[in-house]
Design an enzyme around this catalytic site. Structure first.
Site, mmCIF file in Angstrom:
data_model
loop_
_atom_site.group_PDB
_atom_site.id
_atom_site.type_symbol
_atom_site.label_atom_id
_atom_site.label_comp_id
_atom_site.label_asym_id
_atom_site.label_seq_id
_atom_site.Cartn_x
_atom_site.Cartn_y
_atom_site.Cartn_z
ATOM 1 N N SER A 124 0.828 -1.199 0.000
ATOM 2 C CA SER A 124 0.000 0.000 0.000
ATOM 3 C C SER A 124 0.866 1.254 0.000
ATOM 4 O O SER A 124 1.977 1.251 0.562
ATOM 5 C CB SER A 124 -0.859 -0.018 1.267
ATOM 6 O OG SER A 124 -1.424 1.237 1.492
ATOM 7 N N TYR A 148 -1.751 -0.425 10.456
ATOM 8 C CA TYR A 148 -2.015 -1.101 9.174
ATOM 9 C C TYR A 148 -0.813 -0.953 8.239
ATOM 10 O O TYR A 148 -0.328 -1.930 7.663
ATOM 11 C CB TYR A 148 -3.279 -0.502 8.538
ATOM 12 C CG TYR A 148 -3.451 -0.885 7.094
ATOM 13 C CD1 TYR A 148 -3.785 -2.186 6.738
ATOM 14 C CD2 TYR A 148 -3.252 0.054 6.073
ATOM 15 C CE1 TYR A 148 -3.927 -2.545 5.403
ATOM 16 C CE2 TYR A 148 -3.401 -0.293 4.751
ATOM 17 C CZ TYR A 148 -3.728 -1.590 4.417
ATOM 18 O OH TYR A 148 -3.858 -1.946 3.100
ATOM 19 N N LYS A 152 2.069 -3.765 6.558
ATOM 20 C CA LYS A 152 2.448 -3.887 5.141
ATOM 21 C C LYS A 152 3.959 -3.760 4.983
ATOM 22 O O LYS A 152 4.586 -4.511 4.231
ATOM 23 C CB LYS A 152 1.732 -2.818 4.300
ATOM 24 C CG LYS A 152 0.240 -3.012 4.198
ATOM 25 C CD LYS A 152 -0.095 -4.257 3.395
ATOM 26 C CE LYS A 152 -1.574 -4.577 3.412
ATOM 27 N NZ LYS A 152 -1.890 -5.886 2.817
#
Ligand code: NAD
Ligand code: UDP
Length: 333
Positions: A124, A148, A152
């Site tokens: 991302s 989050y 990643k």
């Protein structure tokens, strides 16, 4: 090629399954349905005109994943399965590290055991964090601002170490910008559970009468109209980017991180205006405080994807809105 899609019934996975099946690949799907619905499989099969082997299961189930890889003679895995709510990741970080990082490690172990060494990973743009400069290129420092994003980045780093340890691996981390839109059939699209966090699904629910108005989170940013600007990319362009990455893994080994965006930032008001044209109605809105943790603007430098994958996004903002609206109208029935 025989390809396993983890999380293949989700938003991006289902569109990628449609594109890959259309190119003649054999697509196998594993999904635990924690953020998707089994009926998407039927829609996908209508689009592709064929059945997909589907396993309702978890990527953290080593035995299951190993047996799928072996039974279907999988050559490449595209790893979409993950949790994606920035807000929830702050409230329940262990859930996110377990699912996103733990799940990826189990998948890598299963792949190593089954001697499958081609992997495309859903990363991302959030890995970049506060822009030091824009557009973000792939060399931009990595400093995610939330849990989050850190899940990643950790997976990217583990994958890089794995490829250093064994040069047979071919690993592509695709750093997505803001995917929106839906398949042209209107049969598959984005179906968030509960009240959406993201702009496009929120707009869809306002226009279809499920929510009273859109909250515009800040109109006093230092951007062209004061609202936040993002690099929205049509999910079908993104899906085609995966097909291009798959072709890339045939002849290339090692580890690469590649941005998938359009390179063009659009504001919240740009998106509202385009959507109003698609739906032929005004979108009620209220300007609210800035949302905590939001960046004013970011967008992708897209040259690496052009050079390495021979891929670039083709679909414009109006098509993104038209297709989202078409899907939303069907989803209402
Ligand atoms: P999504 O939630 O629609 O799809 C993810 C799918 O994975 C869901 O079907 C879910 O049921 C499944 N899943 C989750 N954990 C699983 C597990 N442990 N085992 C098996 N299945 C599991 O999300 P999406 O928008 O399609 O995103 C796909 C991937 O791309 C995710 O990893 C996400 O973090 C990443 N990503 C998404 C965006 C975005 O804006 N949509 C942006 C950047 C990166
Ligand atoms: N946004 C908004 N109202 C919403 C959801 C989002 O104004 O209900 C804004 C948000 O502040 C940001 C942009 O829309 O500027 C994109 O937000 P989204 O959550 O879709 O993507 P992300 O912030 O994760 O890039």
């Amino acid at each position: 090629m025989n390809i396993l899609l983890t999380g293949g019934l989700g938003f991006i996975g289902s569109h990628t399954a449609a594109v890959l099946a259309g190119e003649g690949h054999e697509v196998v799907i594993i999904d635990n349905l924690c953020n998707s619905q089994r009926q998407t499989l039927g829609s996908l099969e209508m689009i592709a005109g064929k059945k997909f082997p589907f396993y309702e299961g978890d990527v953290r189930d080593l035995t299951l994943v190993k047996s799928i890889l072996q039974d279907h003679q999988i050559e490449c895995v595209i790893h979409f399965a993950g949790l994606k709510s920035v807000a929830e990741s702050g409230v329940d970080p262990l859930k996110y590290f377990d699912n996103n990082v733990g799940g990826s490690i189990t998948l890598m172990e299963a792949m190593q055991a089954a001697n499958v060494k081609k992997l495309i990973f859903s990363s991302s743009a959030t890995v970049y964090g506060i822009p030091q400069y824009l557009p973000y290129d792939e060399e931009h420092p990595l400093s995610p601002m939330n849990v989050y994003g850190r899940t990643k980045l950790q997976v990217e780093e583990i994958l890089q170490d794995l490829s250093r340890s064994d040069p047979d691996w071919s690993i592509v981390c695709l750093r997505y910008f803001n995917p929106i839109g839906a398949h042209e059939s209107g049969l598959i699209g984005e179906l968030p559970q509960g009240i959406p966090n993201n702009l496009m699904p929120y707009i869809c629910q306002v226009v279809s009468g499920k929510l009273p108005h859109l909250n515009v989170f800040g109109d006093d940013y230092d951007t062209k109209d004061g609202t936040g600007e993002r690099d929205y990319i049509h999910v079908m362009d993104l899906a085609e980017g995966h097909a291009a990455a798959l072709a890339f893994t045939r002849d290339h080994k090692g580890w690469e991180a590649i941005n998938l965006g359009t390179g063009i930032p659009y504001s919240v008001y740009d998106l509202i205006n385009a959507f109003e044209k698609s739906a032929k109605q005004a979108i009620p809105k209220m300007v609210k405080e800035r949302r905590s943790g939001d960046l004013p603007i970011y967008f992708a430098k897209v040259e690496k994807a052009k050079n390495l994958l021979n891929w670039e996004a083709k679909r414009d903002l109006q098509l993104m809105c038209d297709s989202s609206w078409k899907y939303q109208q069907g989803a209402k029935r």
